[in-house]
Design an enzyme around this catalytic site. Structure first.
Site, PDB file in Angstrom:
ATOM      1  CG  HIS A  66       4.821 -11.368   9.014  1.00 26.52           C
ATOM      2  ND1 HIS A  66       4.942 -11.241   7.648  1.00 26.52           N
ATOM      3  CD2 HIS A  66       5.961 -11.956   9.445  1.00 26.52           C
ATOM      4  CE1 HIS A  66       6.112 -11.717   7.279  1.00 26.52           C
ATOM      5  NE2 HIS A  66       6.755 -12.159   8.339  1.00 26.52           N
ATOM      6  CG  LEU A  75      -1.955  -1.158   1.192  1.00 24.33           C
ATOM      7  CD1 LEU A  75      -2.473  -1.485   2.579  1.00 24.33           C
ATOM      8  CD2 LEU A  75      -3.104  -0.819   0.249  1.00 24.33           C
TER       9      LEU A  75
HETATM   10  C1  GRF Z   1      -1.162 -15.904   6.554  1.00 20.67           C
HETATM   11  O1  GRF Z   1      -0.157 -16.819   6.852  1.00 20.67           O
HETATM   12  C2  GRF Z   1      -0.797 -14.517   7.023  1.00 20.67           C
HETATM   13  O2  GRF Z   1       0.001 -14.529   8.160  1.00 20.67           O
HETATM   14  C3  GRF Z   1      -0.022 -13.979   5.848  1.00 20.67           C
HETATM   15  O3  GRF Z   1      -0.677 -14.488   4.719  1.00 20.67           O
HETATM   16  C4  GRF Z   1      -1.338 -15.705   5.047  1.00 20.67           C
HETATM   17  C5  GRF Z   1      -2.768 -15.520   4.669  1.00 20.67           C
HETATM   18  O4  GRF Z   1      -3.501 -16.707   4.819  1.00 20.67           O
HETATM   19  N1  GRF Z   1       0.010 -12.541   5.889  1.00 20.67           N
HETATM   20  P1  GRF Z   1      -5.083 -16.687   4.650  1.00 20.67           P
HETATM   21  O5  GRF Z   1      -5.373 -16.096   3.264  1.00 20.67           O
HETATM   22  O6  GRF Z   1      -5.648 -15.832   5.736  1.00 20.67           O
HETATM   23  O7  GRF Z   1      -5.508 -18.106   4.746  1.00 20.67           O
END
Ligand code: GRF
Length: 215
Positions: free
Chosen positions: A120, A104
């Site tokens: 994350h 972004l």
């Molecule tokens: C997760 O592991 C999150 O930590 C990261 O991207 C992944 C998304 O998974 N930022 P989902 O689409 O919520 O299943």
């Protein structure tokens, strides 16, 4: 409206969730918001990909979902302005990035600073960026986890709101470790959203400040 006055008025924090893919964290947030005493509600889901699997969770929960294909926009700023307008139009007060795979613009991030968080799959500040689980295993660390943090212009660098830890086990592959971390993500993200909605954490002078604001 402060979190306390909104809660006194029986209102819930209007939340927008931005996704690009599978949407399992979106699903966890939707499930949490179903509890009558949960202090936030999801009023809009935005995806930059029409084929994001997570859109089905929004549909099934009758949550408005909007697709903004980033390729339709001449610049990052134009894309961000379009989603910003839609979020405001829906009355969104707080944004959860949940597997949203677009960077972004600084302008958008600053406009939503203190009202936008990300999850994350590592114990930040360690292992920012992508291919986290591969790098965690290569580093040979004994512990990993997930972090919910405020979003600031620098990627994966905002103040931490909440973390959860998992062990790294002998024989782990990126897939087995990711699954263990993901289970914690699904608990941690709703818990962090609750904290924000209840005013238990806020961003002040670039720092996460915990505890209810004094009246
Ligand atoms: C997760 O592991 C999150 O930590 C990261 O991207 C992944 C998304 O998974 N930022 P989902 O689409 O919520 O299943």
């Amino acid at each position: 409206m402060t979190p306390a006055s909104r809660m006194r008025a029986g209102g819930k924090l209007k939340t927008g969730v931005l996704i690009s893919g599978r949407g399992s964290n979106l699903k966890a947030l939707i499930e949490a918001c179903k509890a009558p005493d949960f202090p936030a509600e999801i009023v809009l889901v935005i995806s930059n990909r029409a084929d994001a699997g997570g859109l089905a969770y929004a549909r099934n929960a009758a949550i408005p979902a909007a697709i903004f294909p980033h390729t339709d926009y001449a610049s990052r700023e134009a894309f961000d302005a379009a989603i910003d307008a839609r979020l405001k139009n829906a009355g969104v007060e707080c944004i959860c990035l949940a597997g949203f795979m677009r960077i972004l613009s600084d302008r958008f991030v600053r406009a939503w600073q203190g009202r936008m968080m990300n999850i994350h799959p590592s114990l930040l500040p360690d292992f920012k960026g992508t291919e986290v689980h591969e790098r965690v295993l290569a580093a040979g660390v004994k512990e990993s986890g997930c972090t919910v943090h405020y979003v600031v212009p620098e990627l994966d660098s905002g103040p931490t709101i909440l973390q959860a830890r998992v062990p790294v086990l002998a024989g782990d592959t990126p897939a087995t470790l990711a699954a263990r971390v993901l289970t914690e993500e699904h608990r941690t993200y709703p818990a962090a959203l609750r904290m924000i909605a209840e005013g238990q954490v806020r961003l002040e002078n670039g720092r996460a400040v915990f505890g209810a604001r004094r009246p």
